[in-house]
Design an enzyme around this catalytic site. Structure first.
Site, short mmCIF file in Angstrom:
data_model
loop_
_atom_site.label_atom_id
_atom_site.label_comp_id
_atom_site.label_asym_id
_atom_site.label_seq_id
_atom_site.Cartn_x
_atom_site.Cartn_y
_atom_site.Cartn_z
N SER A 174 44.22 48.76 32.45
CA SER A 174 43.76 47.62 32.01
C SER A 174 43.31 47.74 30.42
CB SER A 174 42.64 46.86 32.69
OG SER A 174 43.39 46.20 33.60
N LYS A 216 35.00 42.30 26.37
CA LYS A 216 35.47 41.57 27.64
C LYS A 216 34.53 40.95 28.65
CE LYS A 216 38.76 42.95 31.58
NZ LYS A 216 39.34 44.25 32.11
N SER A 231 44.38 44.22 32.56
CA SER A 231 43.52 42.91 32.66
C SER A 231 42.68 42.56 31.49
CB SER A 231 42.64 42.94 33.86
OG SER A 231 41.73 44.09 33.73
N1 GLN Z 1 47.04 45.96 36.83
C1 GLN Z 1 46.38 46.86 37.64
C2 GLN Z 1 45.42 45.89 38.67
O1 GLN Z 1 45.81 44.75 38.89
C3 GLN Z 1 45.07 47.30 36.73
C4 GLN Z 1 43.90 46.59 36.67
C5 GLN Z 1 42.73 46.96 35.92
O2 GLN Z 1 42.80 48.43 35.25
N2 GLN Z 1 41.57 46.57 35.68
O3 GLN Z 1 44.75 46.21 39.49
#
Ligand code: GLN
Length: 511
Positions: free
Chosen positions: A178, A79, A154
């Site tokens: 994420s 990532k 994400s």
């Molecule tokens: N969807 C969650 C957010 O928008 C989690 C994001 C993540 O785990 N990086 O914060």
């Protein structure tokens, strides 16, 4: 069977038996990226020549009998939130689109030490804020099972690249879901380790008390392999736990006798899609047929988890992202244009004799900050910075931030109580399969609610994994989530592997 259809563990066995070479394997995946990624858009960059050179070096070591690391020449995608020395680490943000860190993240270093071949860096929501990868400033990623759907986020690119067989293994990060949510949407396995299990050194920070790096793969065995390569104490990260790392690869195949599973009432309430509900209940029966006992329990504070998370995560983000000021590194607004604009405004105000406005005019430094951050960050990142700054400001700090910390403790205590009676908690990873691209663009709150079942694990610091457990009538993957007490990744992996022994959802691939 083509190399692309094999699991990482199968490829590794072939490599060790010298039935294939790391160069051959890397070439196969690079070719698949060329073929598939035009449609999927999982990668922000690939390292074709560098990866092949790294693979050749592993082949050389193996040929002459030098010791070869745990990953033995397997390609791994990363990532684009983890620092890679001298290579762009963009966080899918305009702010860092050309940023080349001067050092490797500990996890990247460990992948190299384990003879992993870093094949490329994957797309994501900007600074990991989002659940669909649509917040990337640098490109669109599509779900390999249905390209009109989001891959989740994400770590959308990280999950989609494994789902589309463009890499056998990938590294994601999970602050509120994420790793698990995109893994569920893309039909792959994704594990969020306990807070402190994996070093965050060199991971660009979103919410430091919640962020964890973890593995994404087709099978639990493969996730165990990758976790073993990256886990462990790191003096460079003071929050990394000084606890021994078990050999996950050695234990993952050992079944668990008398497994006690808990089902949280709150994970099967309103909003849960009928097909997801049915698939997860079917999976629970599989565990029962393997000797597990199941009992219902309650996590009473989980109904506050989203509200708590969306205070704490933005608060930490607003502080972490203060460093992007156009001075130290990253994007800076066009200064010539900015100075010209300032001179022009001054001239107009002087002409009008407006002293008050003249005095209130931003200096060139403040203007540079403002323009840099306005232009460099996308809408969701700005929203989080504003939410966090607001919740941390004098007068609101106690009402929001401190209160959220107290509820966070209660959420952790719910788990402590639950894990007195059960070994693992089982439920859905997400309430629905992958939604359509663009479907939630106008409604940030609806997007936040997608994290209903995942954020609690981060707030509590526990370990959790998403494993494929079904395919909807419309052909979209469904995932189940298993949650374990802190540092019980071994238990999590063994149970999840047991499930994969009895089912074949992990063998399904998109067309
Ligand atoms: N969807 C969650 C957010 O928008 C989690 C994001 C993540 O785990 N990086 O914060």
């Amino acid at each position: 069977m083509s190399l692309l259809d094999k699991t990482a563990s199968e490829l590794l066995a072939d490599l060790e038996a010298k039935e294939t070479t790391a160069v051959e394997v890397t070439t196969a995946f690079l070719e698949q990226i060329k073929k598939a990624d035009e449609t999927i858009g999982a990668f922000l960059s690939t390292r074709d020549d560098l990866a092949l050179a790294e693979a050749a070096e592993v082949d050389r070591k193996r040929a002459v009998g030098e010791p070869v690391g745990l990953l033995g020449g397997l390609p791994v995608a990363i990532k684009d939130l983890l620092c890679t020395k001298g290579e762009v680490t963009s966080c899918a943000s305009k702010m860092l689109a050309e940023f080349r860190p001067p050092y490797d993240a500990t996890v990247v270093q460990r992948l190299r030490d384990a003879d992993g071949v870093i094949i490329g860096k994957t797309n994501m929501d900007e600074f990991a804020m989002g659940g669909s990868t649509e917040n990337s400033a640098l490109g669109v990623t599509r779900n390999p099972w249905n390209t009109s759907r989001v891959p989740g986020g994400s770590s959308g690119g990280a999950a989609a690249c494994v789902g589309a067989s463009m890499a056998p293994l990938s590294i994601g990060t999970d602050t509120g879901g994420s790793i698990r949510q995109p893994s569920s949407y893309c039909g792959v396995v994704g594990l969020k380790p306990s807070y402190g299990r994996v070093s965050r050194y060199g991971l660009v920070a979103f919410a430091s008390s919640l962020d964890q790096i973890g593995p994404i793969a087709h099978t639990v065995e493969d996730a165990a392999l990758l976790l073993e390569a990256i886990a462990g104490h790191d003096p460079a990260d003071s929050t990394s736990a000084n606890v021994p790392t078990p050999s996950y690869t050695a234990s993952v195949r050992q079944p668990l006798q008398g497994l006690r599973l808990g089902i949280a009432r709150e994970h099967f309430g309103d909003g849960l899609d009928g097909e997801v509900d049915a698939s997860v209940r079917e999976a629970i029966k599989v565990f029962e047929s393997q000797g597990a006992t199941v009992r219902e329990l309650s996590l009473p504070h989980s109904k506050y988890a989203i509200a708590t998370y969306y205070i704490i995560a933005p608060c930490e983000a607003s502080s972490n992202l203060a460093r992007y000021d156009g001075v130290h590194y990253g994007y800076r607004t066009d200064e010539k244009a900015m100075l010209a604009e300032l001179a022009e405004e001054r001239k107009v105000l002087e002409g009008a004799g407006d002293r008050a406005k003249l005095e209130a005019l931003d200096t060139s430094l403040v203007r540079m900050y403002r323009k840099t951050r306005s232009e460099g960050f996308g809408a969701e990142v700005k929203r989080r910075i504003m939410l966090g700054s607001y919740a941390l400001s004098a007068g609101y700090y106690d009402a929001y931030y401190v209160k959220a910390l107290k509820v966070r403790r209660l959420i952790r205590e719910d788990y402590d109580a639950a894990f007195k009676d059960v070994d693992l908690i089982i439920g859905p990873t997400t309430a629905t399969p992958a939604f359509k691209l663009g479907e939630m663009n106008e409604d940030p709150l609806a997007m936040y609610l997608q994290d209903l079942y995942t954020v609690s694990a981060n707030l509590a610091g526990i370990a959790a994994i998403s494993v494929p457990c079904g395919i909807s009538k419309s052909g979209l993957p469904i995932g189940l989530q298993l949650q374990a007490p802190p540092f019980e990744e071994e238990r999590l992996l063994r149970a999840a592997h047991m499930f994969q022994q009895a089912t074949d959802w992990h063998t399904k691939r998109p067309n």
